[in-house]
Enzyme design. Structure first.
Site, PDB file in Angstrom:
ATOM      1  N   ASP A 169       0.837  -1.203   0.000  1.00  0.00           N
ATOM      2  CA  ASP A 169       0.000   0.000   0.000  1.00  0.00           C
ATOM      3  C   ASP A 169       0.872   1.252   0.000  1.00  0.00           C
ATOM      4  OD1 ASP A 169      -2.096   1.797   0.242  1.00  0.00           O
ATOM      5  OD2 ASP A 169      -2.399   1.419   2.379  1.00  0.00           O
ATOM      6  N   GLU A 215      -2.517  10.862  -0.313  1.00  0.00           N
ATOM      7  CA  GLU A 215      -3.717  10.020  -0.298  1.00  0.00           C
ATOM      8  C   GLU A 215      -4.010   9.563   1.116  1.00  0.00           C
ATOM      9  OE1 GLU A 215      -5.864   6.019  -0.655  1.00  0.00           O
ATOM     10  OE2 GLU A 215      -4.040   6.616   0.383  1.00  0.00           O
ATOM     11  N   GLU A 216      -2.946   9.244   1.852  1.00  0.00           N
ATOM     12  CA  GLU A 216      -3.112   8.718   3.200  1.00  0.00           C
ATOM     13  C   GLU A 216      -3.553   9.782   4.201  1.00  0.00           C
ATOM     14  OE1 GLU A 216      -3.244   5.713   3.656  1.00  0.00           O
ATOM     15  OE2 GLU A 216      -1.801   4.589   2.448  1.00  0.00           O
ATOM     16  N   HIS A 243      -1.106  -0.877   6.771  1.00  0.00           N
ATOM     17  CA  HIS A 243      -0.775   0.326   7.555  1.00  0.00           C
ATOM     18  C   HIS A 243       0.088   0.015   8.768  1.00  0.00           C
ATOM     19  CE1 HIS A 243      -4.019   3.331   5.933  1.00  0.00           C
ATOM     20  NE2 HIS A 243      -3.221   2.858   4.992  1.00  0.00           N
TER      21      HIS A 243
END
Length: 499
Positions: A265, A298-299, A427
């Protein structure tokens, strides 16, 4: 037409002697996936791992880890002949300092929501107010009664996390805890710093009962984040060939979270997109320009892609035929999801703008050629397609799953382990080179390359514009207005601290 003519010409040849018949030239959608090789993508992932290793273990937006990753991409894209743009923008950087919840002397796992207000160091202690859920749980102040000085515990669903904590605050709550409406932890965001009113965190469905049972009793919660303004940039690369009023756009977020190198990710989506772009080349023989994007922040709530779409004039938005999104395409316990353009999965998120169903079908067909029966994944607002569909731009893409659990039926169909998350390292620091299903990455990259190449030649099935036909922007604008999606779900997503 050129491919069809070549095939006809080859069919008419009469070969004599020991000459061997040569196969007809392959079309771009068949040729490009063969050029996008797993070994090259692995090399890009190794580079991102090493970049993270020497930059505090991560590639988070606004850091040298992200910037070095972006320049790794830019250098190769410039060498392949692309027009490169670095689009800078500001964002609010957040980093967790404390997240602790104590109920009856026992610790309960909690995740501070992005952009949450901070408690004081050491936390705050107050009575629990367990809010009885209805069809719109905690979405209005009237749902709470008088909870002055209490910590509201609210079920997820029906409205954004920001709306829930704001309504709780209006009713007098000093903090809000939202529990998941499905198994698993809850990682959420309030969307932006301006939306935050009170300290807010998320807990799992499994842990919620302890708080509900403690209704009226004192609990202690500590939720603190570092928040500061930073600057980062999106990296955009566009072909020099093809018409510029019917652009095929494909994107992946390049930034990761603070807690790890971010290899699945979203190193996987970024690496596959890079290799697809490199093998396509900056000046391919295509009818439509292809614009590749590596988003940042984005995060932190889809900030980069949202900034990009909002920076475009209406005319520039109309020039984009579609958006293809690739977020996590090598999860270690991989699913094979296509974004559900026609809402056939029936999960309530709704269909994408007109043309999205056709894009979904293209990805389904491409995966089927590779022996994969795909499933649909809702437009839940969890990744960078959000602002595109909000403006009526058709979208599609691929996804191999994050923190949700693989079912028995999916394991029977795709392999892997039922009852475990698609990505157990989602994450976390273990999202490294060992956290990738390389077979899934290879399959999805081939589908990415094939569908991108297909639309580079013609978008007729998506917007009815033939390669040689003039684009009627007035008709496109009318169609998009009729199909415009209001992406309020984007603020109520579990994907994002930020897909």
């Amino acid at each position: 037409m050129r491919s069809a003519t070549a095939v006809a010409a080859c069919a008419g040849l009469v070969l004599t002697g020991t000459a061997t018949a040569q196969a007809a030239p392959k079309s771009l959608p068949d040729e490009l996936p063969e050029k996008v090789e797993l070994g090259a993508m692995q090399r890009h992932l190794i580079a991102m791992q090493r970049i993270a290793d020497v930059h505090d273990g991560n590639r988070v937006a606004g850091s040298m880890g992200h910037e070095t990753s972006a320049e790794y991409m830019a250098q190769r894209l410039a060498g392949a002949g692309y027009d490169i743009t670095r689009q800078q923008f500001p964002f609010t950087y957040t980093e967790t300092l404390a997240e602790k919840l104590t109920v009856g002397g026992e610790d309960v796992p909690i995740v501070v929501m992005e952009y949450s207000k901070n408690t004081e160091e050491g936390g705050l202690t107050a009575p629990v107010a367990a809010i009885e859920p209805d069809d719109t749980p905690g979405c209005e102040a009237a749902d709470y009664g008088d909870v002055t000085g209490q910590i509201a515990v609210i079920k997820r669903g029906a409205c954004s996390f920001a709306d829930k904590q704001a309504a709780a605050a209006e009713a007098g709550a000093v903090a809000a805890i939202v529990y998941n409406n499905e198994p698993g932890p809850l990682n959420g965001t309030l969307g932006d710093a301006d939306s935050a009113v009170i300290p807010t965190g998320g807990i799992s469905q499994e842990d919620a009962q302890a708080l509900i049972d403690a209704d009226g009793q004192d609990i202690t919660v500590e939720l603190r984040q570092l928040q500061e303004e930073r600057t980062t940039y999106n990296l955009i690369a566009e072909t020099t060939t093809g018409r510029d009023d019917n652009v095929v756009m494909a994107g992946a977020h390049l930034d990761g979270v603070t807690d790890g190198p971010g290899i699945n990710d979203n190193g996987t989506g970024s690496a596959a997109l890079l290799e697809t772009a490199l093998q396509l080349g900056g000046s391919p023989d295509v009818n439509n320009k292809v614009r590749f994007a590596w988003w940042s922040a984005e995060e932190f709530g889809l900030v980069g892609s949202t900034h990009y779409v909002n920076s475009l004039s209406q005319e520039q938005q109309l020039d984009i035929a579609m958006y293809l999104n690739f977020d996590m395409i090598g999860s270690p316990n991989a699913a094979y999801f296509t974004l559900d353009g026609d809402d056939s999965e029936g999960e309530g998120a709704g269909a994408g703008p007109y043309g999205s169903a056709q894009i979904e079908k293209a990805f389904e067909d491409s995966l089927a050629e590779r022996g994969i029966e795909a499933e649909g994944s809702d437009f839940s607002g969890r990744s960078d397609y959000g602002e595109f569909i909000a403006y009526g731009i058709p979208a599609g893409g691929l996804f191999t799953g994050a923190e949700d659990i693989k079912t028995e039926e999916q394991a029977a169909k795709w392999g892997g382990t039922a009852g475990e998350a698609y990505d157990p390292c989602y994450h976390t620091p273990c999202d490294n080179l060992g956290n990738v299903d390389y077979d899934a990455l290879d399959i999805n990259a081939d589908a990415m390359a094939q569908v991108t190449a297909q639309y580079a030649l013609s978008t007729e099935d998506v917007n009815h514009i033939a390669p040689a036909e003039k684009k009627n922007k007035a008709e496109v604008a009318k169609q998009r207005a009729a199909n415009k999606k209001v992406a309020t779900v984007a603020a109520d997503r579990a994907h994002e601290v930020t897909s």
